[in-house]
Design an enzyme around this catalytic site. Structure first.
Site, short mmCIF file in Angstrom:
data_model
loop_
_atom_site.label_atom_id
_atom_site.label_comp_id
_atom_site.label_asym_id
_atom_site.label_seq_id
_atom_site.Cartn_x
_atom_site.Cartn_y
_atom_site.Cartn_z
N GLY A 51 5.29 0.23 -0.05
CA GLY A 51 4.08 0.43 0.75
C GLY A 51 3.84 1.89 1.05
O GLY A 51 4.77 2.72 1.05
N ASN A 58 4.72 1.83 -4.55
CA ASN A 58 3.42 1.33 -4.09
C ASN A 58 2.54 0.89 -5.25
O ASN A 58 2.61 1.43 -6.35
CB ASN A 58 2.70 2.39 -3.25
CG ASN A 58 1.61 1.77 -2.39
OD1 ASN A 58 1.86 0.81 -1.67
ND2 ASN A 58 0.39 2.28 -2.48
N ARG A 59 1.69 -0.10 -4.95
CA ARG A 59 0.78 -0.65 -5.96
C ARG A 59 -0.27 0.36 -6.35
O ARG A 59 -0.55 0.58 -7.52
CB ARG A 59 0.15 -1.91 -5.35
CG ARG A 59 -0.85 -2.62 -6.19
CD ARG A 59 -1.40 -3.81 -5.44
NE ARG A 59 -2.07 -3.43 -4.19
CZ ARG A 59 -2.68 -4.27 -3.39
NH1 ARG A 59 -2.69 -5.56 -3.67
NH2 ARG A 59 -3.28 -3.86 -2.30
N THR A 88 4.80 -3.09 3.44
CA THR A 88 3.49 -3.63 3.01
C THR A 88 3.14 -4.80 3.94
O THR A 88 3.93 -5.19 4.79
CB THR A 88 3.54 -4.16 1.57
OG1 THR A 88 4.26 -5.41 1.56
CG2 THR A 88 4.19 -3.18 0.61
N LYS A 148 -6.84 4.68 14.90
CA LYS A 148 -5.60 5.47 14.95
C LYS A 148 -5.80 6.94 14.60
O LYS A 148 -5.08 7.80 15.11
CB LYS A 148 -4.55 4.86 14.02
CG LYS A 148 -3.97 3.56 14.56
CD LYS A 148 -2.83 3.06 13.68
CE LYS A 148 -2.18 1.84 14.32
NZ LYS A 148 -0.99 1.40 13.60
N ASN A 178 -0.84 5.86 17.68
CA ASN A 178 -0.97 4.45 18.10
C ASN A 178 -0.69 4.28 19.59
O ASN A 178 -0.79 3.17 20.12
CB ASN A 178 -0.04 3.54 17.28
CG ASN A 178 1.38 3.61 17.77
OD1 ASN A 178 1.84 4.65 18.22
ND2 ASN A 178 2.07 2.50 17.68
N ASP A 214 5.16 3.65 16.21
CA ASP A 214 5.49 2.65 15.17
C ASP A 214 6.79 3.04 14.45
O ASP A 214 7.72 2.25 14.32
CB ASP A 214 4.37 2.56 14.13
CG ASP A 214 3.21 1.70 14.61
OD1 ASP A 214 3.41 0.85 15.50
OD2 ASP A 214 2.10 1.88 14.09
N GLY A 253 0.83 2.57 3.33
CA GLY A 253 -0.23 2.53 4.33
C GLY A 253 0.23 3.15 5.65
O GLY A 253 1.18 3.95 5.68
P1 NDP Z 1 -2.22 -0.80 5.45
O1 NDP Z 1 -3.38 -1.66 5.09
O2 NDP Z 1 -2.43 0.60 5.89
O3 NDP Z 1 -1.22 -0.75 4.17
C1 NDP Z 1 -0.86 -1.93 3.49
C2 NDP Z 1 0.17 -1.61 2.40
O4 NDP Z 1 0.57 -2.84 1.81
C3 NDP Z 1 -0.36 -0.72 1.29
O5 NDP Z 1 0.68 0.08 0.80
C4 NDP Z 1 -0.78 -1.76 0.24
O6 NDP Z 1 -0.76 -1.25 -1.06
C5 NDP Z 1 0.33 -2.78 0.40
N1 NDP Z 1 -0.05 -4.11 -0.07
C6 NDP Z 1 -0.82 -5.02 0.58
N2 NDP Z 1 -0.92 -6.15 -0.14
C7 NDP Z 1 -0.20 -5.95 -1.27
C8 NDP Z 1 0.09 -6.76 -2.41
N3 NDP Z 1 -0.38 -7.99 -2.52
N4 NDP Z 1 0.88 -6.25 -3.38
C9 NDP Z 1 1.38 -4.99 -3.27
N5 NDP Z 1 1.13 -4.17 -2.20
C10 NDP Z 1 0.36 -4.65 -1.22
O7 NDP Z 1 -1.41 -1.63 6.53
P2 NDP Z 1 -0.35 -1.07 7.59
O8 NDP Z 1 0.53 -0.09 6.90
O9 NDP Z 1 -1.02 -0.66 8.84
O10 NDP Z 1 0.48 -2.40 7.93
C11 NDP Z 1 1.35 -2.97 6.97
C12 NDP Z 1 2.11 -4.12 7.63
O11 NDP Z 1 2.94 -3.58 8.65
C13 NDP Z 1 1.18 -5.14 8.31
O12 NDP Z 1 1.56 -6.43 7.88
C14 NDP Z 1 1.48 -5.00 9.79
O13 NDP Z 1 1.49 -6.25 10.45
C15 NDP Z 1 2.90 -4.43 9.77
N6 NDP Z 1 3.18 -3.63 10.95
C16 NDP Z 1 4.21 -4.03 11.74
C17 NDP Z 1 4.53 -3.35 12.87
C18 NDP Z 1 5.65 -3.85 13.72
O14 NDP Z 1 5.79 -3.32 14.84
N7 NDP Z 1 6.46 -4.79 13.26
C19 NDP Z 1 3.79 -2.14 13.29
C20 NDP Z 1 2.75 -1.75 12.36
C21 NDP Z 1 2.46 -2.50 11.25
P3 NDP Z 1 -2.03 -0.44 -1.68
O15 NDP Z 1 -1.89 0.96 -1.19
O16 NDP Z 1 -1.83 -0.59 -3.14
O17 NDP Z 1 -3.26 -1.14 -1.18
#
Ligand code: NDP
Length: 284
Positions: free
Chosen positions: A132, A156-157, A199, A73, A94, A109, A134
């Site tokens: 979140g 965020n964590r 998240t 990306k 994306n 997105d 990410g």
């Molecule tokens: P990233 O890996 O970039 O970010 C993940 C985020 O989730 C981070 O903020 C992370 O926190 C947090 N996280 C993950 N596990 C935990 C946990 N157990 N406890 C607390 N925080 C947690 O992923 P993306 O942002 O790319 O994707 C996130 C979700 O969005 C995915 O499940 C994806 O499927 C969904 N998505 C859906 C779309 C749709 O069209 N519906 C499009 C794009 C994504 P930390 O920073 O602390 O690690």
């Protein structure tokens, strides 16, 4: 997906990681068929070292465009001719669109998310809490701010990623953002209009996972949105429904980012119900 490729067909695709049955491919090709487009959407595994060659190949073969998933990306940007506004603000692409002889990077997105949101509530002037920080959260944060949200709290964590997103929002979009470290059960403040899970908590196979959130702080005047598309009926969606909130699931965002992609590539405004049905069939 068994018919052979025909080079009179227009090509679009997804450069990312392989999956057995790519839901986006199924959804896109359902739209192409429904609208009588003799097009294909190919899922192509591209290793990071081959990205430049893959983009050059897409140019050479006249692709109308393609999606990029992790890990491409950000890296794809240097191979493109320009960026749309939100992709430029986020620093992530994306969806690549061929305009004339140029390949332009967009980010659909966040736009897909906002389109879903607008079916229930106008984000203009609203206060948002988002879990979140990410890629999905970045895209959503930028677009809800561009759509007029005035206050965005990032929960965020990890401190570093959360603060980085808050700085980006405060610097680049007209919303006031603040960071809350997520190290205990989060109580949604009164007066919050929109609560978003961005998240990956709840994504298959972790379907029993739950956000560390005081469910009693969700009130019926709030809209609660989850980005998780599989399964769409997450614990957050269930909890929010049981509190009387209006709810948006992750399929809506996935469908709407797809409709925006098809529109960018073909100029056709595709029927979202056909695309959603195709996804529901894949996700069972
Ligand atoms: P990233 O890996 O970039 O970010 C993940 C985020 O989730 C981070 O903020 C992370 O926190 C947090 N996280 C993950 N596990 C935990 C946990 N157990 N406890 C607390 N925080 C947690 O992923 P993306 O942002 O790319 O994707 C996130 C979700 O969005 C995915 O499940 C994806 O499927 C969904 N998505 C859906 C779309 C749709 O069209 N519906 C499009 C794009 C994504 P930390 O920073 O602390 O690690």
């Amino acid at each position: 997906m068994t018919e052979p490729l025909n080079f009179k067909q227009e090509l679009t695709g997804c450069f990312g990681q392989p999956v057995a049955e790519n839901p986006t491919q199924v959804m896109m090709e359902a739209a192409y068929r429904h609208h009588g487009l003799d097009w294909r959407y190919l899922t192509i595994e591209v290793a990071p070292r081959d990205l430049a060659a893959a983009v050059a190949g897409a140019r050479a073969m006249g692709f109308r465009g393609f999606n990029c998933t992790i890990p491409h990306k950000v890296a794809v940007i240097e191979h493109l001719d320009g960026l749309g506004e939100s992709a430029s603000l986020m620093g992530a692409v994306n969806c690549v669109v061929r305009r004339g002889d140029q390949l332009i990077g967009e980010n659909t997105d966040g736009k897909g998310f906002v389109k879903s949101l607008q079916e229930l509530v106008d984000p203009n002037g609203k206060r948002v809490v988002m879990f979140g920080a990410g890629g999905a959260a970045r895209a959503i944060g930028v677009e809800v701010a561009l759509a007029g949200a005035t206050q965005i709290t990032i929960v965020n964590r990890s401190k570093e990623r959360g603060e980085e997103l808050v700085i980006l929002l405060n610097d680049k979009v007209p919303a006031e953002a603040e960071f809350v470290l997520w190290d205990q059960s989060y109580v949604v403040p009164e007066g919050t209009d929109i609560v978003i899970n961005a998240t990956s908590i709840g994504l298959f196979p972790d379907v029993n996972a739950r956000l560390d959130l005081d469910v009693d702080s969700l009130t019926r005047d709030m809209v609660v949105a989850d980005v998780i598309p599989n399964p769409p009926h997450t614990n957050l969606v269930r909890d929010a429904e049981s509190r009387g909130c209006r709810v948006i699931d992750g399929l809506g965002m996935l469908v709407n980012q797809g409709t925006i992609g098809v529109e960018y590539w073909s100029g056709i405004d595709p029927d979202p119900t056909i695309m959603r049905q195709a996804l529901e069939d894949v996700f069972g």
